[in-house]
Design a protein around this motif. Structure first.
Motif, PDB file in Angstrom:
ATOM      1  N   ASP A   1      50.084  34.784  39.209  1.00  0.00           N
ATOM      2  CA  ASP A   1      49.120  34.075  40.059  1.00  0.00           C
ATOM      3  C   ASP A   1      48.476  35.020  41.069  1.00  0.00           C
ATOM      4  O   ASP A   1      47.251  35.025  41.254  1.00  0.00           O
ATOM      5  N   LEU A   2      49.310  35.834  41.711  1.00  0.00           N
ATOM      6  CA  LEU A   2      48.780  36.782  42.696  1.00  0.00           C
ATOM      7  C   LEU A   2      47.898  37.827  42.042  1.00  0.00           C
ATOM      8  O   LEU A   2      46.851  38.204  42.581  1.00  0.00           O
ATOM      9  N   ASN A   3      48.302  38.290  40.878  1.00  0.00           N
ATOM     10  CA  ASN A   3      47.507  39.270  40.145  1.00  0.00           C
ATOM     11  C   ASN A   3      46.137  38.694  39.790  1.00  0.00           C
ATOM     12  O   ASN A   3      45.113  39.361  39.928  1.00  0.00           O
ATOM     13  N   PHE A   4      46.111  37.456  39.325  1.00  0.00           N
ATOM     14  CA  PHE A   4      44.842  36.802  38.999  1.00  0.00           C
ATOM     15  C   PHE A   4      43.916  36.789  40.220  1.00  0.00           C
ATOM     16  O   PHE A   4      42.757  37.177  40.133  1.00  0.00           O
ATOM     17  N   SER A   5      44.443  36.339  41.347  1.00  0.00           N
ATOM     18  CA  SER A   5      43.612  36.223  42.557  1.00  0.00           C
ATOM     19  C   SER A   5      43.140  37.573  43.072  1.00  0.00           C
ATOM     20  O   SER A   5      41.974  37.734  43.424  1.00  0.00           O
ATOM     21  N   THR A   6      44.029  38.546  43.108  1.00  0.00           N
ATOM     22  CA  THR A   6      43.616  39.853  43.634  1.00  0.00           C
ATOM     23  C   THR A   6      42.614  40.540  42.726  1.00  0.00           C
ATOM     24  O   THR A   6      41.722  41.247  43.203  1.00  0.00           O
TER      25      THR A   6
ATOM     26  N   GLY B   1      38.821  42.117  44.046  1.00  0.00           N
ATOM     27  CA  GLY B   1      38.471  43.530  44.040  1.00  0.00           C
ATOM     28  C   GLY B   1      39.445  44.337  44.864  1.00  0.00           C
ATOM     29  O   GLY B   1      40.565  43.897  45.128  1.00  0.00           O
ATOM     30  N   ASN B   2      39.032  45.506  45.285  1.00  0.00           N
ATOM     31  CA  ASN B   2      39.912  46.431  46.004  1.00  0.00           C
ATOM     32  C   ASN B   2      40.215  45.957  47.421  1.00  0.00           C
ATOM     33  O   ASN B   2      39.367  45.420  48.106  1.00  0.00           O
ATOM     34  N   PHE B   3      41.462  46.208  47.844  1.00  0.00           N
ATOM     35  CA  PHE B   3      41.886  45.954  49.207  1.00  0.00           C
ATOM     36  C   PHE B   3      41.846  47.272  49.973  1.00  0.00           C
ATOM     37  O   PHE B   3      42.058  48.331  49.409  1.00  0.00           O
ATOM     38  N   ASN B   4      41.619  47.169  51.291  1.00  0.00           N
ATOM     39  CA  ASN B   4      41.717  48.365  52.121  1.00  0.00           C
ATOM     40  C   ASN B   4      42.964  48.247  52.993  1.00  0.00           C
ATOM     41  O   ASN B   4      43.781  47.367  52.791  1.00  0.00           O
ATOM     42  N   ASP B   5      43.089  49.112  53.987  1.00  0.00           N
ATOM     43  CA  ASP B   5      44.264  49.104  54.856  1.00  0.00           C
ATOM     44  C   ASP B   5      44.412  47.816  55.649  1.00  0.00           C
ATOM     45  O   ASP B   5      45.484  47.479  56.121  1.00  0.00           O
TER      46      ASP B   5
END
Length: 77
Positions: A62-67, A71-75
């Motif tokens: 579920d988390l993988n689907f949403s992330t 797209g990319n996360f920053n700090d």
């Protein structure tokens, strides 16, 4: 961006079992945040209350689907 557009964008990144529940929720337009914590039940916080959205707990899938939808996360996430 209008509230409706923001809500539609949010719905696109949520796992189906969470999205369907929120789309049918009578208080959807008072939504403040959705919490998806691994191993816990998804939770919605509305203006005056909070509630769980499912008996199912959030998985890595579920988390993988949403992330991946985000797209990319920053700090600062």
């Amino acid at each position: 961006m209008y509230l409706n557009e923001d809500l539609n964008l949010l719905m696109k990144v949520l796992p189906d079992f969470v999205r369907v529940h929120l789309e049918n929720h009578s208080n959807c337009f008072n939504l403040i945040e959705v919490i998806l914590d691994f191993g816990k039940r998804p939770e919605a916080r509305f203006r005056d209350f909070s509630e769980y959205l499912s008996e199912k707990t959030i998985s890595w899938k579920d988390l993988n689907f949403s992330t991946k939808q985000l797209g990319n996360f920053n700090d600062h996430n």
